[in-house]
Scaffold this motif. Sequence first.
Motif, PDB file in Angstrom:
ATOM      1  N   SER A  36       0.846  -1.188   0.000  1.00 31.98           N
ATOM      2  CA  SER A  36       0.000   0.000   0.000  1.00 31.98           C
ATOM      3  C   SER A  36       0.880   1.236   0.000  1.00 31.98           C
ATOM      4  O   SER A  36       1.880   1.286   0.714  1.00 31.98           O
ATOM      5  CB  SER A  36      -0.916   0.037   1.227  1.00 31.98           C
ATOM      6  OG  SER A  36      -1.618   1.275   1.287  1.00 31.98           O
ATOM      7  N   GLN A 113      -8.464   0.140   6.625  1.00 30.17           N
ATOM      8  CA  GLN A 113      -9.402   0.258   5.507  1.00 30.17           C
ATOM      9  C   GLN A 113      -8.953   1.356   4.539  1.00 30.17           C
ATOM     10  O   GLN A 113      -9.005   1.177   3.321  1.00 30.17           O
ATOM     11  CB  GLN A 113     -10.807   0.552   6.029  1.00 30.17           C
ATOM     12  CG  GLN A 113     -11.434  -0.634   6.736  1.00 30.17           C
ATOM     13  CD  GLN A 113     -12.776  -0.277   7.331  1.00 30.17           C
ATOM     14  OE1 GLN A 113     -12.850   0.510   8.282  1.00 30.17           O
ATOM     15  NE2 GLN A 113     -13.821  -0.843   6.765  1.00 30.17           N
ATOM     16  N   ALA A 116      -6.268   0.501   2.007  1.00 27.69           N
ATOM     17  CA  ALA A 116      -6.707  -0.235   0.818  1.00 27.69           C
ATOM     18  C   ALA A 116      -6.806   0.683  -0.400  1.00 27.69           C
ATOM     19  O   ALA A 116      -6.668   0.227  -1.534  1.00 27.69           O
ATOM     20  CB  ALA A 116      -8.057  -0.906   1.081  1.00 27.69           C
ATOM     21  N   TYR A 117      -7.029   1.964  -0.165  1.00 31.40           N
ATOM     22  CA  TYR A 117      -7.152   2.931  -1.257  1.00 31.40           C
ATOM     23  C   TYR A 117      -5.832   3.086  -2.018  1.00 31.40           C
ATOM     24  O   TYR A 117      -5.815   3.518  -3.166  1.00 31.40           O
ATOM     25  CB  TYR A 117      -7.646   4.268  -0.699  1.00 31.40           C
ATOM     26  CG  TYR A 117      -8.079   5.262  -1.728  1.00 31.40           C
ATOM     27  CD1 TYR A 117      -9.103   4.973  -2.627  1.00 31.40           C
ATOM     28  CD2 TYR A 117      -7.469   6.511  -1.807  1.00 31.40           C
ATOM     29  CE1 TYR A 117      -9.499   5.903  -3.572  1.00 31.40           C
ATOM     30  CE2 TYR A 117      -7.860   7.441  -2.745  1.00 31.40           C
ATOM     31  CZ  TYR A 117      -8.876   7.136  -3.633  1.00 31.40           C
ATOM     32  OH  TYR A 117      -9.259   8.059  -4.569  1.00 31.40           O
ATOM     33  N   ASN A 148      -0.830  -4.791  -3.725  1.00 33.97           N
ATOM     34  CA  ASN A 148      -2.059  -4.255  -3.145  1.00 33.97           C
ATOM     35  C   ASN A 148      -3.202  -5.263  -3.200  1.00 33.97           C
ATOM     36  O   ASN A 148      -3.999  -5.346  -2.270  1.00 33.97           O
ATOM     37  CB  ASN A 148      -2.466  -2.948  -3.828  1.00 33.97           C
ATOM     38  CG  ASN A 148      -3.636  -2.287  -3.133  1.00 33.97           C
ATOM     39  OD1 ASN A 148      -4.752  -2.268  -3.644  1.00 33.97           O
ATOM     40  ND2 ASN A 148      -3.385  -1.761  -1.942  1.00 33.97           N
ATOM     41  N   TYR A 151      -2.902  -7.345  -0.297  1.00 31.52           N
ATOM     42  CA  TYR A 151      -3.317  -6.614   0.906  1.00 31.52           C
ATOM     43  C   TYR A 151      -4.840  -6.605   1.024  1.00 31.52           C
ATOM     44  O   TYR A 151      -5.389  -6.823   2.106  1.00 31.52           O
ATOM     45  CB  TYR A 151      -2.771  -5.178   0.891  1.00 31.52           C
ATOM     46  CG  TYR A 151      -3.266  -4.370   2.067  1.00 31.52           C
ATOM     47  CD1 TYR A 151      -2.738  -4.579   3.345  1.00 31.52           C
ATOM     48  CD2 TYR A 151      -4.275  -3.424   1.924  1.00 31.52           C
ATOM     49  CE1 TYR A 151      -3.200  -3.856   4.438  1.00 31.52           C
ATOM     50  CE2 TYR A 151      -4.742  -2.706   3.007  1.00 31.52           C
ATOM     51  CZ  TYR A 151      -4.198  -2.926   4.264  1.00 31.52           C
ATOM     52  OH  TYR A 151      -4.666  -2.216   5.345  1.00 31.52           O
ATOM     53  N   LEU A 152      -5.516  -6.360  -0.083  1.00 27.51           N
ATOM     54  CA  LEU A 152      -6.984  -6.358  -0.059  1.00 27.51           C
ATOM     55  C   LEU A 152      -7.510  -7.730   0.366  1.00 27.51           C
ATOM     56  O   LEU A 152      -8.467  -7.812   1.147  1.00 27.51           O
ATOM     57  CB  LEU A 152      -7.542  -5.982  -1.432  1.00 27.51           C
ATOM     58  CG  LEU A 152      -7.224  -4.574  -1.930  1.00 27.51           C
ATOM     59  CD1 LEU A 152      -7.794  -4.370  -3.319  1.00 27.51           C
ATOM     60  CD2 LEU A 152      -7.730  -3.520  -0.977  1.00 27.51           C
ATOM     61  N   LEU A 155      -6.924  -8.020   4.073  1.00 29.38           N
ATOM     62  CA  LEU A 155      -7.868  -7.161   4.798  1.00 29.38           C
ATOM     63  C   LEU A 155      -9.231  -7.834   4.933  1.00 29.38           C
ATOM     64  O   LEU A 155      -9.828  -7.832   6.010  1.00 29.38           O
ATOM     65  CB  LEU A 155      -7.999  -5.817   4.077  1.00 29.38           C
ATOM     66  CG  LEU A 155      -8.742  -4.706   4.808  1.00 29.38           C
ATOM     67  CD1 LEU A 155      -7.974  -4.255   6.041  1.00 29.38           C
ATOM     68  CD2 LEU A 155      -8.964  -3.523   3.865  1.00 29.38           C
ATOM     69  N   ARG A 156      -9.698  -8.431   3.847  1.00 31.22           N
ATOM     70  CA  ARG A 156     -11.015  -9.083   3.864  1.00 31.22           C
ATOM     71  C   ARG A 156     -11.007 -10.380   4.678  1.00 31.22           C
ATOM     72  O   ARG A 156     -11.927 -10.635   5.446  1.00 31.22           O
ATOM     73  CB  ARG A 156     -11.455  -9.399   2.433  1.00 31.22           C
ATOM     74  CG  ARG A 156     -11.825  -8.193   1.614  1.00 31.22           C
ATOM     75  CD  ARG A 156     -12.271  -8.622   0.216  1.00 31.22           C
ATOM     76  NE  ARG A 156     -12.542  -7.490  -0.633  1.00 31.22           N
ATOM     77  CZ  ARG A 156     -11.761  -7.110  -1.647  1.00 31.22           C
ATOM     78  NH1 ARG A 156     -10.669  -7.797  -1.950  1.00 31.22           N
ATOM     79  NH2 ARG A 156     -12.079  -6.059  -2.372  1.00 31.22           N
ATOM     80  N   PRO A 163     -12.556  -3.149   2.442  1.00 33.59           N
ATOM     81  CA  PRO A 163     -11.649  -2.125   1.923  1.00 33.59           C
ATOM     82  C   PRO A 163     -12.397  -0.835   1.570  1.00 33.59           C
ATOM     83  O   PRO A 163     -13.531  -0.872   1.097  1.00 33.59           O
ATOM     84  CB  PRO A 163     -11.077  -2.751   0.655  1.00 33.59           C
ATOM     85  CG  PRO A 163     -11.317  -4.212   0.795  1.00 33.59           C
ATOM     86  CD  PRO A 163     -12.565  -4.345   1.616  1.00 33.59           C
ATOM     87  N   LEU A 165     -12.426   2.049  -0.975  1.00 31.77           N
ATOM     88  CA  LEU A 165     -11.885   2.166  -2.323  1.00 31.77           C
ATOM     89  C   LEU A 165     -12.307   3.427  -3.063  1.00 31.77           C
ATOM     90  O   LEU A 165     -12.048   3.558  -4.267  1.00 31.77           O
ATOM     91  CB  LEU A 165     -12.266   0.923  -3.138  1.00 31.77           C
ATOM     92  CG  LEU A 165     -11.765  -0.410  -2.555  1.00 31.77           C
ATOM     93  CD1 LEU A 165     -12.328  -1.591  -3.325  1.00 31.77           C
ATOM     94  CD2 LEU A 165     -10.248  -0.447  -2.528  1.00 31.77           C
TER      95      LEU A 165
END
Length: 192
Positions: A36, A113, A116-117, A148, A151-152, A155-156, A163, A165
Amino acid sequence: MVKEEFTALFRGNALPKDLKSLLDFQLSENIPSYYSNAIFLINEDPGLIADFSNEQEFVDAFIPFAEADSNGSVYAFWIKEAVDGKLEEAPIVVFGDEGGIFLVASNLSELLQIAAYDVEPIIFEDEFSFPDREILEDEAEYDATEFNKEYLDWLRTEAKLKPILTIDAVDSIVAKAQSSFGAKLQDFVEKF
């Protein structure tokens, strides 16, 4: 990075579960690079907080734990505001490498969160924001991190978080944190 070095940053405070999991993710052989543009865990205190004030009460009020950008800005837990001493519920502030202290998220989950962007924040002495990724893409100024997508997925599945987004959702989280804790942070910082 060694787990013991990262854990030492927390000065005896319990490491939040999702941060332990993110550390394992970052240290895994499958993630040899950045995941990220908005977060990367650190293994030593960069001393940036003490640059703002070397008074021990000020320094002890924050625990730095991650890079916020490629210039040396860092995220830190504001432990003075932790609910029942739980760091995962402490607001997250960013210390800019050129000055400025800003609220980013009301807690660790929100920061994860936002990460995630995959956009590096803009941090100046008197300004903090996340730029709109679509505009950066249109201007050919955006480079997605290599891992990334992984990473997403982390995260989930591991953090059990959705995320963020869109820039509107990122701005909403930042605005909520600033509304909830901004006056308290300003009062605290002005004492030093």
